[in-house]
Motif scaffolding. Structure first.
Motif, PDB file in Angstrom:
ATOM      1  N   SER A  11       0.832  -1.192   0.000  1.00 56.59           N
ATOM      2  CA  SER A  11       0.000   0.000   0.000  1.00 56.59           C
ATOM      3  C   SER A  11       0.873   1.251   0.000  1.00 56.59           C
ATOM      4  CB  SER A  11      -0.910   0.011   1.227  1.00 56.59           C
ATOM      5  OG  SER A  11      -0.137   0.262   2.392  1.00 56.59           O
ATOM      6  N   ARG A  12       0.301   2.334  -0.429  1.00 58.18           N
ATOM      7  CA  ARG A  12       1.032   3.609  -0.461  1.00 58.18           C
ATOM      8  C   ARG A  12       1.504   3.981   0.949  1.00 58.18           C
ATOM      9  NH1 ARG A  12       0.122   8.093  -4.285  1.00 58.18           N
ATOM     10  NH2 ARG A  12       1.462   9.741  -3.542  1.00 58.18           N
ATOM     11  N   ARG A  13       0.684   3.740   1.948  1.00 52.58           N
ATOM     12  CA  ARG A  13       1.051   4.061   3.328  1.00 52.58           C
ATOM     13  C   ARG A  13       2.267   3.248   3.779  1.00 52.58           C
ATOM     14  NH1 ARG A  13      -3.452   2.915   7.471  1.00 52.58           N
ATOM     15  NH2 ARG A  13      -4.522   4.239   5.982  1.00 52.58           N
ATOM     16  N   SER A  16       5.379   4.505   1.961  1.00 58.27           N
ATOM     17  CA  SER A  16       5.795   5.795   2.529  1.00 58.27           C
ATOM     18  C   SER A  16       6.485   5.608   3.878  1.00 58.27           C
ATOM     19  CB  SER A  16       4.589   6.722   2.688  1.00 58.27           C
ATOM     20  OG  SER A  16       4.078   7.079   1.431  1.00 58.27           O
ATOM     21  N   ALA A  17       5.963   4.723   4.697  1.00 64.15           N
ATOM     22  CA  ALA A  17       6.573   4.470   6.006  1.00 64.15           C
ATOM     23  C   ALA A  17       7.969   3.873   5.855  1.00 64.15           C
ATOM     24  CB  ALA A  17       5.685   3.537   6.831  1.00 64.15           C
ATOM     25  N   ARG A  18       8.130   2.977   4.910  1.00 64.07           N
ATOM     26  CA  ARG A  18       9.446   2.360   4.694  1.00 64.07           C
ATOM     27  C   ARG A  18      10.433   3.360   4.110  1.00 64.07           C
ATOM     28  NH1 ARG A  18       7.532  -3.726   3.008  1.00 64.07           N
ATOM     29  NH2 ARG A  18       6.436  -4.025   4.950  1.00 64.07           N
ATOM     30  N   PHE A  19       9.963   4.206   3.212  1.00 57.95           N
ATOM     31  CA  PHE A  19      10.833   5.233   2.658  1.00 57.95           C
ATOM     32  C   PHE A  19      11.256   6.213   3.759  1.00 57.95           C
ATOM     33  CE2 PHE A  19      11.565   9.354   0.599  1.00 57.95           C
ATOM     34  CZ  PHE A  19      12.603   8.989  -0.241  1.00 57.95           C
ATOM     35  N   ALA A  20      10.323   6.611   4.609  1.00 57.45           N
ATOM     36  CA  ALA A  20      10.655   7.518   5.713  1.00 57.45           C
ATOM     37  C   ALA A  20      11.690   6.882   6.635  1.00 57.45           C
ATOM     38  CB  ALA A  20       9.395   7.891   6.492  1.00 57.45           C
ATOM     39  N   ARG A  21      11.541   5.597   6.912  1.00 56.92           N
ATOM     40  CA  ARG A  21      12.510   4.934   7.794  1.00 56.92           C
ATOM     41  C   ARG A  21      13.901   4.917   7.187  1.00 56.92           C
ATOM     42  NH1 ARG A  21      12.568  -1.183  10.421  1.00 56.92           N
ATOM     43  NH2 ARG A  21      14.421  -0.796  11.665  1.00 56.92           N
ATOM     44  N   ILE A  22      14.006   4.571   5.915  1.00 55.96           N
ATOM     45  CA  ILE A  22      15.330   4.485   5.300  1.00 55.96           C
ATOM     46  C   ILE A  22      15.954   5.878   5.184  1.00 55.96           C
ATOM     47  CG2 ILE A  22      14.691   4.600   2.844  1.00 55.96           C
ATOM     48  CD1 ILE A  22      17.262   2.179   4.327  1.00 55.96           C
ATOM     49  N   CYS A  23      15.137   6.907   5.045  1.00 53.91           N
ATOM     50  CA  CYS A  23      15.669   8.284   4.968  1.00 53.91           C
ATOM     51  C   CYS A  23      16.089   8.809   6.326  1.00 53.91           C
ATOM     52  CB  CYS A  23      14.625   9.218   4.381  1.00 53.91           C
ATOM     53  SG  CYS A  23      14.360   9.000   2.628  1.00 53.91           S
ATOM     54  N   ARG A  52      22.872   4.548  -3.217  1.00 52.90           N
ATOM     55  CA  ARG A  52      21.719   4.644  -2.318  1.00 52.90           C
ATOM     56  C   ARG A  52      20.798   3.451  -2.505  1.00 52.90           C
ATOM     57  NH1 ARG A  52      22.314   9.991  -3.865  1.00 52.90           N
ATOM     58  NH2 ARG A  52      20.815   9.736  -5.540  1.00 52.90           N
ATOM     59  N   ALA A  53      20.566   3.051  -3.744  1.00 51.29           N
ATOM     60  CA  ALA A  53      19.684   1.916  -3.997  1.00 51.29           C
ATOM     61  C   ALA A  53      20.254   0.642  -3.389  1.00 51.29           C
ATOM     62  CB  ALA A  53      19.464   1.754  -5.494  1.00 51.29           C
ATOM     63  N   GLU A  54      21.534   0.441  -3.544  1.00 50.83           N
ATOM     64  CA  GLU A  54      22.165  -0.751  -2.972  1.00 50.83           C
ATOM     65  C   GLU A  54      22.085  -0.738  -1.448  1.00 50.83           C
ATOM     66  OE1 GLU A  54      26.542  -2.827  -2.994  1.00 50.83           O
ATOM     67  OE2 GLU A  54      25.915  -1.721  -4.778  1.00 50.83           O
ATOM     68  N   ALA A  55      22.354   0.406  -0.847  1.00 52.58           N
ATOM     69  CA  ALA A  55      22.288   0.517   0.617  1.00 52.58           C
ATOM     70  C   ALA A  55      20.859   0.328   1.104  1.00 52.58           C
ATOM     71  CB  ALA A  55      22.841   1.862   1.073  1.00 52.58           C
ATOM     72  N   ALA A  56      19.893   0.958   0.441  1.00 47.91           N
ATOM     73  CA  ALA A  56      18.496   0.813   0.836  1.00 47.91           C
ATOM     74  C   ALA A  56      18.059  -0.641   0.723  1.00 47.91           C
ATOM     75  CB  ALA A  56      17.611   1.706  -0.020  1.00 47.91           C
ATOM     76  N   ASN A  57      18.423  -1.309  -0.353  1.00 45.41           N
ATOM     77  CA  ASN A  57      18.073  -2.714  -0.532  1.00 45.41           C
ATOM     78  C   ASN A  57      18.688  -3.574   0.568  1.00 45.41           C
ATOM     79  OD1 ASN A  57      16.652  -4.642  -2.113  1.00 45.41           O
ATOM     80  ND2 ASN A  57      18.622  -5.371  -2.892  1.00 45.41           N
ATOM     81  N   TYR A  58      19.933  -3.289   0.935  1.00 40.68           N
ATOM     82  CA  TYR A  58      20.598  -4.026   2.010  1.00 40.68           C
ATOM     83  C   TYR A  58      19.805  -3.900   3.311  1.00 40.68           C
ATOM     84  CZ  TYR A  58      23.892  -5.086   5.725  1.00 40.68           C
ATOM     85  OH  TYR A  58      24.470  -5.595   6.857  1.00 40.68           O
ATOM     86  N   TRP A  63      15.890  -5.662   7.498  1.00 41.11           N
ATOM     87  CA  TRP A  63      14.664  -5.425   8.269  1.00 41.11           C
ATOM     88  C   TRP A  63      13.517  -6.337   7.840  1.00 41.11           C
ATOM     89  CZ3 TRP A  63      15.236   0.441   7.044  1.00 41.11           C
ATOM     90  CH2 TRP A  63      16.242   0.983   7.832  1.00 41.11           C
ATOM     91  N   SER A  64      13.789  -7.295   6.969  1.00 46.58           N
ATOM     92  CA  SER A  64      12.797  -8.274   6.477  1.00 46.58           C
ATOM     93  C   SER A  64      11.660  -7.627   5.698  1.00 46.58           C
ATOM     94  CB  SER A  64      12.225  -9.096   7.633  1.00 46.58           C
ATOM     95  OG  SER A  64      13.253  -9.815   8.260  1.00 46.58           O
ATOM     96  N   TYR A  65      11.938  -6.516   5.023  1.00 43.42           N
ATOM     97  CA  TYR A  65      10.970  -5.907   4.120  1.00 43.42           C
ATOM     98  C   TYR A  65      11.087  -6.605   2.765  1.00 43.42           C
ATOM     99  CZ  TYR A  65      10.550  -1.811   7.236  1.00 43.42           C
ATOM    100  OH  TYR A  65      10.321  -0.977   8.286  1.00 43.42           O
ATOM    101  N   PRO A  66       9.982  -6.843   2.088  1.00 40.62           N
ATOM    102  CA  PRO A  66      10.070  -7.437   0.758  1.00 40.62           C
ATOM    103  C   PRO A  66      10.714  -6.449  -0.222  1.00 40.62           C
ATOM    104  CG  PRO A  66       7.811  -6.813   1.226  1.00 40.62           C
ATOM    105  CD  PRO A  66       8.598  -6.582   2.482  1.00 40.62           C
ATOM    106  N   THR A  67      11.517  -6.959  -1.099  1.00 43.47           N
ATOM    107  CA  THR A  67      12.151  -6.140  -2.122  1.00 43.47           C
ATOM    108  C   THR A  67      11.841  -6.721  -3.488  1.00 43.47           C
ATOM    109  OG1 THR A  67      14.202  -7.390  -1.886  1.00 43.47           O
ATOM    110  CG2 THR A  67      14.048  -5.365  -0.622  1.00 43.47           C
ATOM    111  N   PRO A  68      11.852  -5.875  -4.507  1.00 46.06           N
ATOM    112  CA  PRO A  68      11.545  -6.379  -5.850  1.00 46.06           C
ATOM    113  C   PRO A  68      12.628  -7.286  -6.373  1.00 46.06           C
ATOM    114  CG  PRO A  68      11.962  -4.008  -5.885  1.00 46.06           C
ATOM    115  CD  PRO A  68      12.051  -4.462  -4.474  1.00 46.06           C
TER     116      PRO A  68
END
Length: 68
Positions: A11-13, A16-23, A52-58, A63-68
Motif C-alpha cells: 500500500s502507499r502508506r 511511505s513508512a518504509r521510505f521515511a525509515r530508510i531516509c 543509495r539503492a544498494e544501501a536501501a536494498n541491504y 529489516w525483512s521488508y520485501p524487495t523487488p
C-alpha cells in the motif's frame, strides 16, 4: 486481484513508512566521528543513485521488508 497487480504489492502508506525509515534512520558511522551516526547520503553530490539503492536494498532485507 486486479489484472496487472502483483501479489506482493504494498500500500502507499506502507511504502511511505518504509521510505521515511530508510531516509531518517542514522545507520552509518564515520571513523573520525563514531559518536555521530549518519543517514544515507540522499543529497550528497558524490554519492549516486546506485549507491543509495544498494544501501536501501541491504537495509530493507536486513529489516525483512520485501524487495523487488
Amino acid at each position: 486481484m486486479a489484472p496487472g497487480r502483483r501479489a506482493d504489492h504494498l500500500s502507499r502508506r506502507r511504502r511511505s513508512a518504509r521510505f521515511a525509515r530508510i531516509c531518517d534512520e542514522r545507520l552509518l558511522e564515520l571513523p573520525g566521528q563514531p559518536d555521530f551516526p549518519r543517514r544515507l547520503p540522499w543529497l550528497a553530490a558524490d554519492a549516486g543513485c546506485e549507491e543509495r539503492a544498494e544501501a536501501a536494498n541491504y537495509y530493507f532485507n536486513l529489516w525483512s521488508y520485501p524487495t523487488p
